[in-house]
Design an enzyme around this catalytic site. Structure first.
Site, mmCIF file in Angstrom:
data_model
loop_
_atom_site.group_PDB
_atom_site.id
_atom_site.type_symbol
_atom_site.label_atom_id
_atom_site.label_comp_id
_atom_site.label_asym_id
_atom_site.label_seq_id
_atom_site.Cartn_x
_atom_site.Cartn_y
_atom_site.Cartn_z
ATOM 1 N N ASP A 12 26.997 -18.935 -65.851
ATOM 2 C CA ASP A 12 27.715 -17.804 -66.308
ATOM 3 C C ASP A 12 26.592 -16.618 -66.426
ATOM 4 O OD1 ASP A 12 28.668 -15.611 -67.665
ATOM 5 O OD2 ASP A 12 29.346 -16.961 -69.506
ATOM 6 N N TYR A 229 22.802 -21.884 -79.682
ATOM 7 C CA TYR A 229 24.017 -21.434 -78.850
ATOM 8 C C TYR A 229 23.621 -20.401 -77.806
ATOM 9 C CZ TYR A 229 28.288 -19.616 -77.406
ATOM 10 O OH TYR A 229 29.230 -19.244 -76.647
ATOM 11 N N LYS A 232 29.057 -22.280 -74.083
ATOM 12 C CA LYS A 232 29.535 -23.606 -73.470
ATOM 13 C C LYS A 232 29.174 -23.993 -72.230
ATOM 14 C CE LYS A 232 31.166 -25.876 -77.166
ATOM 15 N NZ LYS A 232 30.718 -27.245 -77.447
HETATM 16 C C1 F6R Z 1 33.101 -19.419 -75.781
HETATM 17 C C2 F6R Z 1 32.726 -18.213 -75.495
HETATM 18 C C3 F6R Z 1 33.294 -17.067 -76.190
HETATM 19 C C4 F6R Z 1 32.115 -16.347 -77.202
HETATM 20 C C5 F6R Z 1 32.800 -15.150 -78.036
HETATM 21 C C6 F6R Z 1 31.731 -14.373 -78.848
HETATM 22 O O1 F6R Z 1 32.406 -20.197 -74.704
HETATM 23 O O2 F6R Z 1 31.853 -17.907 -74.656
HETATM 24 O O3 F6R Z 1 34.408 -17.387 -77.082
HETATM 25 O O4 F6R Z 1 31.702 -17.286 -77.679
HETATM 26 O O5 F6R Z 1 33.588 -14.094 -77.225
HETATM 27 O O6 F6R Z 1 31.076 -13.948 -77.990
HETATM 28 P P1 F6R Z 1 29.679 -12.985 -78.586
HETATM 29 O O7 F6R Z 1 28.844 -13.861 -79.633
HETATM 30 O O8 F6R Z 1 28.901 -12.856 -77.261
HETATM 31 O O9 F6R Z 1 30.237 -11.811 -79.130
HETATM 32 MG MG MG Z 2 30.093 -15.840 -70.776
HETATM 33 MG MG MG Z 3 32.336 -19.746 -69.088
#
Ligand code: F6R
Ligand code: MG
Ligand code: MG
Length: 365
Positions: A12, A229, A232
């Site tokens: 990603d 973190y 994923k």
């Molecule tokens: C799960 C994922 C999304 C983000 C969520 C919060 O793998 O990528 O669900 O965790 O959109 O993202 P941030 O912390 O970047 O605002």
């Molecule tokens: Mg992403």
């Molecule tokens: Mg992804």
């Protein structure tokens, strides 16, 4: 030709919009990189794909597994695409690029990798599965169904070329140890481990009769790599099929039940695994539900004839409807388990801070 290697390397490197999908300019940039590599003779063939916000490089070559030339090509492509993603201010640009310097292999550096070197058969149908908003443990259930469950794969019972069964390599991601099980004799032992899918991950499967490789998955756990973190893992899986391997339809049947996987919003929730067509691989509702696509190819002297969009079929509509119902049911749990993951598996948590703030208020019983 001797042997051909299929390398699926993914990362990603930036989402459009948020974490929901990928921008076409990024795919184009990756393609330009890989065209050059093919023209130079490094690759036999390639396909650039995406699942949600993950950029997927599917490559064939004769350099074998873990080739530093191939890994460098993938790494350089991700870096180049990250630069463009940064320029476009795409979301989370460079999210999975956890290191500044390439050292010969992308494993442990953020990207996910699944590779298999094979002797191409007279006809070689393979399916590359790519998932978004979930972890590599998501493959345990379908791999078990495909290669060990006679209620899924009729060939295990009635085709002499599959009847001998398969061997499963399981990785303990916390101890970084592997163990091999033989099915069907050891399925109870196997299930003790792989049922705990966030801990024990099936990495490889071989046919027992001749040791031929049947499937390989990516097993990187970004949270463990980075110690915090970083998104994923959104894993990939390569499966060979037909003529002594499970038929294409038996492989796909492994995904007909939308079982519960870890991931979804903030990598911290359980949700149904939804098989979708390429065009529907855009997790939106609560950043999900987790998606999987299947890209079918016929290999022809290393050329990737395809992809066929394997889940673009009304016979999977019912699975998708069921997944939507399960998504509703799970969402209504809100912040409660089992929708929310157990404390140790959540990618986001406020627990240590909140606990600290309330320190003096906890009284011994
Ligand atoms: C799960 C994922 C999304 C983000 C969520 C919060 O793998 O990528 O669900 O965790 O959109 O993202 P941030 O912390 O970047 O605002
Ligand atoms: Mg992403
Ligand atoms: Mg992804």
């Amino acid at each position: 030709m001797d042997k051909v290697t299929i390398s699926v390397i993914k990362a990603d490197i930036g989402g459009y919009v948020g974490h929901s999908s990928s921008h076409p300019d990024i795919l184009k940039r990756a393609e330009d990189n890989l065209i050059q590599a093919r023209d130079k003779g490094l690759l036999i063939d390639f396909k650039v794909m995406r699942c949600g916000d993950d950029l997927e490089l599917i490559m064939t070559h004769e350099k074998g597994e873990d080739s530093s030339a191939i890994h460098k090509l993938a790494w350089d492509t991700f870096i180049d695409c990250t630069e463009l993603a940064k320029k476009m201010k795409l979301y989370g640009a460079g999210q999975d690029i956890l290191s500044d310097a390439f050292s010969g292999n992308v494993k442990g550096m953020g990207p996910g990798v699944a590779e298999m070197e094979i002797e191409e058969r007279k006809s070689e149908p393979i399916i590359v599965f790519m998932a978004d908003k979930t972890s590599p443990g998501a493959w345990n259930f379908p791999i078990y169904k495909i290669f060990a469950d006679p209620f899924n794969t009729a060939g295990l019972v009635i085709d002499p070329s599959l009847h001998g069964g398969f061997k499963f390599e399981v990785l303990d991601i916390y101890k970084q140890e592997t163990v091999i099980f033989s099915a069907p004799e050891e399925i109870y032992d196997l299930l003790v481990f792989i049922g705990a899918k966030e801990h024990y991950i099936i990495r490889r499967v071989w046919r027992k009769s001749d040791g031929a490789i049947a499937s390989v998955s990516s097993t990187q756990k970004l949270a463990l790599i980075a110690g915090k973190y970083v998104g994923k893992d959104d894993p990939v899986l390569i499966v060979r099929s037909q003529s002594g391997f499970p038929a294409v339809g038996e492989v796909l049947e492994g995904f007909a039940f939308p079982y519960m996987v870890a991931g979804w919003m903030r990598g911290s929730h359980h949700g149904p695994f939804m098989p979708v067509s390429f065009r529907d691989a855009n997790p939106t509702r609560f950043d999900g539900p987790p998606r999987v696509i299947g890209a079918g190819f016929q290999l022809s002297n290393g050329k990737l004839i395809g992809p066929r969009d394997m889940f673009d079929d009304p016979s999977f509509d019912h699975t998708r409807r069921m997944a939507d119902e399960i998504a509703d049911y799970m969402r209504r749990h809100g912040p409660f388990e089992p929708h929310r993951l157990p404390l140790g598996d959540m990618e986001y948590t406020t627990l240590p801070e909140v606990r600290k703030k309330l320190e003096g208020r906890f009284k011994k019983e």
